[in-house]
Design a protein around this motif. Structure first.
Motif, PDB file in Angstrom:
ATOM      1  N   GLY A 196       0.829  -1.215   0.000  1.00 38.59           N
ATOM      2  CA  GLY A 196       0.000   0.000   0.000  1.00 38.59           C
ATOM      3  C   GLY A 196       0.856   1.255   0.000  1.00 38.59           C
ATOM      4  N   ILE A 197       1.890   1.264   0.860  1.00 35.22           N
ATOM      5  CA  ILE A 197       2.777   2.441   0.909  1.00 35.22           C
ATOM      6  C   ILE A 197       3.559   2.551  -0.402  1.00 35.22           C
ATOM      7  CG2 ILE A 197       4.767   3.501   2.066  1.00 35.22           C
ATOM      8  CD1 ILE A 197       3.782   2.190   4.696  1.00 35.22           C
ATOM      9  N   ALA A 198       4.126   1.417  -0.850  1.00 37.39           N
ATOM     10  CA  ALA A 198       4.968   1.443  -2.053  1.00 37.39           C
ATOM     11  C   ALA A 198       4.171   1.926  -3.269  1.00 37.39           C
ATOM     12  CB  ALA A 198       5.546   0.049  -2.315  1.00 37.39           C
ATOM     13  N   LYS A 199       2.908   1.512  -3.345  1.00 37.24           N
ATOM     14  CA  LYS A 199       2.097   1.876  -4.521  1.00 37.24           C
ATOM     15  C   LYS A 199       1.373   3.205  -4.348  1.00 37.24           C
ATOM     16  CE  LYS A 199       1.294  -2.704  -6.400  1.00 37.24           C
ATOM     17  NZ  LYS A 199       0.336  -3.785  -6.611  1.00 37.24           N
ATOM     18  N   GLY A 200       1.652   3.884  -3.232  1.00 36.53           N
ATOM     19  CA  GLY A 200       1.062   5.204  -3.020  1.00 36.53           C
ATOM     20  C   GLY A 200      -0.416   5.163  -2.662  1.00 36.53           C
ATOM     21  N   GLU A 201      -0.895   4.007  -2.190  1.00 37.59           N
ATOM     22  CA  GLU A 201      -2.318   3.890  -1.840  1.00 37.59           C
ATOM     23  C   GLU A 201      -2.556   4.176  -0.356  1.00 37.59           C
ATOM     24  OE1 GLU A 201      -2.686  -0.107  -3.164  1.00 37.59           O
ATOM     25  OE2 GLU A 201      -2.776   0.473  -5.284  1.00 37.59           O
ATOM     26  N   ILE A 202      -1.473   4.140   0.419  1.00 34.02           N
ATOM     27  CA  ILE A 202      -1.526   4.424   1.860  1.00 34.02           C
ATOM     28  C   ILE A 202      -0.541   5.568   2.082  1.00 34.02           C
ATOM     29  CG2 ILE A 202      -0.872   3.490   4.129  1.00 34.02           C
ATOM     30  CD1 ILE A 202      -1.754   0.747   3.213  1.00 34.02           C
ATOM     31  N   PRO A 203      -0.864   6.552   2.964  1.00 39.36           N
ATOM     32  CA  PRO A 203       0.065   7.685   3.154  1.00 39.36           C
ATOM     33  C   PRO A 203       1.495   7.224   3.461  1.00 39.36           C
ATOM     34  CG  PRO A 203      -1.994   8.083   4.308  1.00 39.36           C
ATOM     35  CD  PRO A 203      -2.088   6.677   3.764  1.00 39.36           C
ATOM     36  N   ASP A 204       2.445   7.909   2.851  1.00 37.51           N
ATOM     37  CA  ASP A 204       3.877   7.579   2.961  1.00 37.51           C
ATOM     38  C   ASP A 204       4.423   8.214   4.243  1.00 37.51           C
ATOM     39  OD1 ASP A 204       6.556   7.041   2.481  1.00 37.51           O
ATOM     40  OD2 ASP A 204       6.781   8.639   0.988  1.00 37.51           O
ATOM     41  N   ARG A 205       4.045   7.673   5.394  1.00 37.50           N
ATOM     42  CA  ARG A 205       4.356   8.341   6.671  1.00 37.50           C
ATOM     43  C   ARG A 205       5.842   8.318   7.009  1.00 37.50           C
ATOM     44  NH1 ARG A 205       1.754   3.587   7.760  1.00 37.50           N
ATOM     45  NH2 ARG A 205       2.990   2.035   8.895  1.00 37.50           N
ATOM     46  N   HIS A 206       6.604   7.433   6.364  1.00 38.48           N
ATOM     47  CA  HIS A 206       8.043   7.377   6.654  1.00 38.48           C
ATOM     48  C   HIS A 206       8.887   8.126   5.619  1.00 38.48           C
ATOM     49  CE1 HIS A 206       7.568   4.539   9.947  1.00 38.48           C
ATOM     50  NE2 HIS A 206       6.787   3.814   9.191  1.00 38.48           N
ATOM     51  N   GLY A 207       8.252   8.708   4.609  1.00 38.07           N
ATOM     52  CA  GLY A 207       9.001   9.424   3.570  1.00 38.07           C
ATOM     53  C   GLY A 207       9.848   8.490   2.723  1.00 38.07           C
ATOM     54  N   TRP A 208       9.275   7.378   2.332  1.00 40.44           N
ATOM     55  CA  TRP A 208      10.025   6.359   1.592  1.00 40.44           C
ATOM     56  C   TRP A 208       9.992   6.562   0.077  1.00 40.44           C
ATOM     57  CZ3 TRP A 208       7.861   1.642   4.836  1.00 40.44           C
ATOM     58  CH2 TRP A 208       8.601   1.542   6.020  1.00 40.44           C
ATOM     59  N   LEU A 209       9.088   7.406  -0.414  1.00 41.60           N
ATOM     60  CA  LEU A 209       8.921   7.519  -1.872  1.00 41.60           C
ATOM     61  C   LEU A 209       9.594   8.777  -2.418  1.00 41.60           C
ATOM     62  CD1 LEU A 209       5.164   6.449  -2.276  1.00 41.60           C
ATOM     63  CD2 LEU A 209       7.198   5.036  -2.498  1.00 41.60           C
ATOM     64  N   THR A 210      10.346   8.603  -3.490  1.00 43.84           N
ATOM     65  CA  THR A 210      10.929   9.741  -4.226  1.00 43.84           C
ATOM     66  C   THR A 210      10.145   9.901  -5.529  1.00 43.84           C
ATOM     67  OG1 THR A 210      13.131   9.304  -3.351  1.00 43.84           O
ATOM     68  CG2 THR A 210      13.018  10.603  -5.370  1.00 43.84           C
ATOM     69  N   PRO A 211       9.380  10.991  -5.647  1.00 44.02           N
ATOM     70  CA  PRO A 211       8.592  11.147  -6.874  1.00 44.02           C
ATOM     71  C   PRO A 211       9.470  11.349  -8.098  1.00 44.02           C
ATOM     72  CG  PRO A 211       8.252  13.002  -5.366  1.00 44.02           C
ATOM     73  CD  PRO A 211       9.255  12.110  -4.719  1.00 44.02           C
ATOM     74  N   VAL A 212       9.032  10.804  -9.203  1.00 46.64           N
ATOM     75  CA  VAL A 212       9.761  10.981 -10.475  1.00 46.64           C
ATOM     76  C   VAL A 212       8.946  11.957 -11.321  1.00 46.64           C
ATOM     77  CG1 VAL A 212      10.571   9.813 -12.574  1.00 46.64           C
ATOM     78  CG2 VAL A 212      10.658   8.629 -10.369  1.00 46.64           C
ATOM     79  N   PRO A 213       9.505  13.143 -11.597  1.00 44.96           N
ATOM     80  CA  PRO A 213       8.725  14.113 -12.372  1.00 44.96           C
ATOM     81  C   PRO A 213       8.579  13.635 -13.818  1.00 44.96           C
ATOM     82  CG  PRO A 213      10.910  14.979 -11.781  1.00 44.96           C
ATOM     83  CD  PRO A 213      10.848  13.590 -11.268  1.00 44.96           C
TER      84      PRO A 213
END
Ligand code: PMP
Length: 310
Positions: A288-305
């Motif tokens: 859920g976190i990895a796929k952006g379906e659950i809030p990324d509370r640990h700041g694990w995702l780096t958005p790709v513009p």
């Protein structure tokens, strides 16, 4: 989304077919490479790389252990991954940054050889298969052990280490299993050929410590954080082999394998033989976190513009 056509080579994108090395490269003869496996997920707000900085930090650590002088900072390498994704017009993909000792120098001492860095992107489904992801996989204990602590440093994700992994994986597949669990040189449980391992007993989550010849997995760290968030006690401790047979639940985790339940070990069903509630709960949260379906509370995702026109 088409097949990737570009590879990042020391700061610029080159055509897929141009990303070649010479047969005399030090890495070909002596296994002198360090690498990473990273996933980018196609989230509702665009592609995002999971724990990009941690992976690039580990790549730099692996290089340092082997005295490989890596000229790129972690930030530059994160940008390299972003450029590779954007340059190939990808969304969800697997990234393989790899640092090699190249050159044409004979002899085992690699320190004079030129160092080259590549970042390759591929579209890759979950490593152990969709069925295993849902229902679990059947695995065995490998007859091949992880290397003793003063032989191969397992905290380095180095190409040469994977000769040992190949032996374990080939043996497992040959005998009808999907993966092998390796013990360390003292006979304690270590990990799979390309995944870390967790066991559950009486609601407590167990995993081998870093000193048990494992790769210090980034998914392993994510799993431990998610479990603690869920109020689950986590213990990193030496695990005797027989613990495998009396666990209520077991699962593998890794960037490629994501979180894959284990259904049986040496033909002994794990618990009821179906993925249990702790495994399912952590799997759901992790994906859920990895796929952006659950809030990324640990700041694990780096958005790709992604360019607006895409
Ligand atoms: N152990 C080994 C031997 C691996 O190859 C991997 C995959 N990189 C892992 C564990 C899991 O590490 P991570 O979660 O950082 O991908």
């Amino acid at each position: 989304m088409s097949n990737p056509t570009k590879i990042w080579r020391d700061g610029r994108l080159v055509n897929w077919d141009e990303a070649t090395i010479h047969v005399m490269s030090h890495v070909v003869h002596y296994g002198s490479s360090v690498f990473e496996g990273v996933r980018c997920y196609d989230t509702p707000t665009g592609p995002a790389i999971f724990r990009a900085r941690e992976h690039m930090r580990r790549l730099r650590d692996s290089a340092r252990i082997y005295r490989i002088e890596l000229p790129h900072s972690a930030d530059d390498l994160v940008q390299g991954m972003i450029d590779t994704i954007v340059g190939n017009d990808l969304r969800g993909c697997y990234l393989r940054p790899v640092v090699i000792r190249a050159g044409e120098q004979m002899g085992v001492l690699g320190t004079g050889a030129p160092v080259e860095t590549f970042i390759i992107a591929k579209v890759w489904d979950t490593y152990l298969g969709a069925e295993a992801f849902e229902s679990g996989c059947d695995v065995c204990v490998s007859s091949w052990r992880r290397a003793a602590p003063d032989t191969f440093p397992t905290m380095a994700k180095a190409g040469g280490n994977y000769m040992n992994s190949q032996l374990s994986k080939m043996e497992a597949k040959q005998n009808g299993y999907s993966e092998g669990i390796m013990l360390d040189s003292f006979g304690f449980v270590a990990e799979g050929s390309g995944e870390n391992l967790f066991l559950v007993r009486d609601g407590v989550l167990y995993t081998a410590p870093v000193g048990s010849a494992i790769l210090n997995g980034i998914t392993r760290d994510s799993v431990m954080r998610i479990a603690r968030d869920q109020g689950i006690e986590v213990r990193e401790q030496q695990l005797p082999r027989e613990f495998l047979y009396i666990a209520d639940e077991a699962f593998f985790c890794g960037t490629a394998a994501e979180l894959t339940p284990i259904r049986s070990i040496d033909r002994i069903p794990v618990g009821s033989g179906r993925p249990g509630p702790v495994t399912k709960g952590i799997q759901r949260e992790y994906m859920g976190i990895a796929k952006g379906e659950i809030p990324d509370r640990h700041g694990w995702l780096t958005p790709v513009p992604v360019p607006a026109s895409v």
